[in-house]
Design a protein around this motif. Sequence first.
Motif, mmCIF file in Angstrom:
data_model
loop_
_atom_site.group_PDB
_atom_site.id
_atom_site.type_symbol
_atom_site.label_atom_id
_atom_site.label_comp_id
_atom_site.label_asym_id
_atom_site.label_seq_id
_atom_site.Cartn_x
_atom_site.Cartn_y
_atom_site.Cartn_z
ATOM 1 N N THR A 141 -0.590 13.064 -1.243
ATOM 2 C CA THR A 141 0.243 12.492 -0.175
ATOM 3 C C THR A 141 -0.255 12.921 1.208
ATOM 4 O OG1 THR A 141 2.135 12.481 -1.649
ATOM 5 C CG2 THR A 141 2.631 12.295 0.691
ATOM 6 N N SER A 173 -0.615 2.104 3.589
ATOM 7 C CA SER A 173 -1.473 3.128 4.223
ATOM 8 C C SER A 173 -1.931 2.680 5.608
ATOM 9 C CB SER A 173 -2.677 3.448 3.332
ATOM 10 O OG SER A 173 -3.573 2.354 3.325
ATOM 11 N N LEU A 207 4.418 17.213 1.483
ATOM 12 C CA LEU A 207 4.889 16.015 2.186
ATOM 13 C C LEU A 207 5.340 14.920 1.225
ATOM 14 C CD1 LEU A 207 2.059 15.700 4.904
ATOM 15 C CD2 LEU A 207 4.084 17.172 4.885
ATOM 16 N N VAL A 257 -1.262 10.517 4.268
ATOM 17 C CA VAL A 257 -0.717 10.588 5.626
ATOM 18 C C VAL A 257 -1.844 10.641 6.661
ATOM 19 C CG1 VAL A 257 0.588 12.107 7.201
ATOM 20 C CG2 VAL A 257 1.482 11.602 4.911
ATOM 21 N N LYS A 315 3.795 5.825 9.099
ATOM 22 C CA LYS A 315 4.466 6.419 7.932
ATOM 23 C C LYS A 315 5.608 7.327 8.365
ATOM 24 C CE LYS A 315 -0.027 6.283 5.846
ATOM 25 N NZ LYS A 315 -0.879 6.075 7.037
ATOM 26 N N GLN A 316 6.706 7.263 7.602
ATOM 27 C CA GLN A 316 7.808 8.215 7.836
ATOM 28 C C GLN A 316 7.569 9.392 6.916
ATOM 29 O OE1 GLN A 316 11.623 6.381 7.109
ATOM 30 N NE2 GLN A 316 11.046 4.647 8.402
ATOM 31 N N VAL A 317 7.290 10.536 7.496
ATOM 32 C CA VAL A 317 6.917 11.693 6.683
ATOM 33 C C VAL A 317 8.042 12.725 6.697
ATOM 34 C CG1 VAL A 317 5.177 13.479 6.323
ATOM 35 C CG2 VAL A 317 4.528 11.304 7.394
ATOM 36 N N GLU A 318 8.396 13.209 5.499
ATOM 37 C CA GLU A 318 9.364 14.313 5.400
ATOM 38 C C GLU A 318 8.694 15.460 4.657
ATOM 39 O OE1 GLU A 318 12.990 12.908 3.416
ATOM 40 O OE2 GLU A 318 12.551 10.951 4.297
ATOM 41 N N THR A 362 6.458 10.572 1.702
ATOM 42 C CA THR A 362 6.679 9.426 2.596
ATOM 43 C C THR A 362 7.581 8.425 1.884
ATOM 44 O OG1 THR A 362 4.874 8.056 1.755
ATOM 45 C CG2 THR A 362 4.304 9.670 3.463
ATOM 46 N N GLU A 363 8.049 7.442 2.650
ATOM 47 C CA GLU A 363 8.891 6.422 2.026
ATOM 48 C C GLU A 363 8.075 5.652 0.983
ATOM 49 O OE1 GLU A 363 7.611 6.284 4.955
ATOM 50 O OE2 GLU A 363 7.002 4.268 5.497
ATOM 51 N N THR A 364 6.750 5.631 1.135
ATOM 52 C CA THR A 364 5.907 4.907 0.175
ATOM 53 C C THR A 364 5.867 5.634 -1.173
ATOM 54 O OG1 THR A 364 4.599 4.150 2.031
ATOM 55 C CG2 THR A 364 3.636 3.840 -0.148
#
Length: 283
Positions: free
Chosen positions: A101, A32, A47, A105, A36-39, A49-51
């Motif tokens: 999520t 955190s 959303l 973010v 962050k890579q957000v899709e 994230t890779e996490t």
Amino acid sequence: MTEEQSEVTLEEYLHTALKIARQAGNVAKEASLLDKQVETKTSTADLVTETDKRVEELVISQLRHHYPTHRFIGEECAADGGKYPELTDHPTWIIDPIDGTTNFVHGYPFSAVSIGLAIDKTPVVGVVYNFVMDQMFAARKGGGATMNGTPIHVSKCTEPTKAMILVDTGSTKKERLLQSKFDVTYKLAKEPNPVESFRCIGSAAVAMCSVACGIADGYYENDLHCWDIAGGDIIVREAGGVTMFPTGDPLDVMRRGVLCAGTQELAAKLVAFTKQLEFPNTI
Ligand code: LIP
């Protein structure tokens, strides 16, 4: 009662889930603080994230190691697989690696690892770890509910006019679902018997635990998934509260909504309105 549902076995499942949730929460908390890579998934507000993916893999692989014959439903695997998962009577772990999520973010402090174990389609063990606030909520069937090891209880509120109710706009952008949620909330917010106050916190799991520990009196939503509510369901019930589908039907975690409250009386007064909610067509 089967051996899988004996107190000793459930306690052991809970112990394992607690260990894994803490480990997963530590990974999420560390992440955190980083970029962050957000899709996006089903809408611009849904959303991932890779996490989320990394934490889900960690939780499922650890649980599978302990319980190789059990089944698993995870939010991110479900999103990848395309087909909506099926819940059977078999022991099934239902996982939301990061519930909230969008909060994660943005750094809004209500994000949790949620792990529920359903047997005969009903949650019997639940762990919700808000790793931002370091609050570990836990319960198993017949064992009461706790936060950080201390027993928790729902509020005794029976009157909407004295209740703090949680609701969420959620990630759906579908007009039918949003309109019905705003209509129901508007009716509950105005005279003659308005709810005292509404709050949105952006995590179904944390919302349910807020009801479980009595800082909120009720919560409803009409666009959720089993992974959002499986862990919280048993925690609310073991804290003395009630959970149901917003129409007043018994809760089925595979239906797409929930209503929970500290008391049956408050739940019934909310259901008079929430039964008008619309739900997604997918089961
Ligand atoms: C989110 C929920 C939130 C709900 C959203 C979404 P995610 O879960 O917990 O309360 O309103 O629709 O499902 O996507 O952060 O795991």
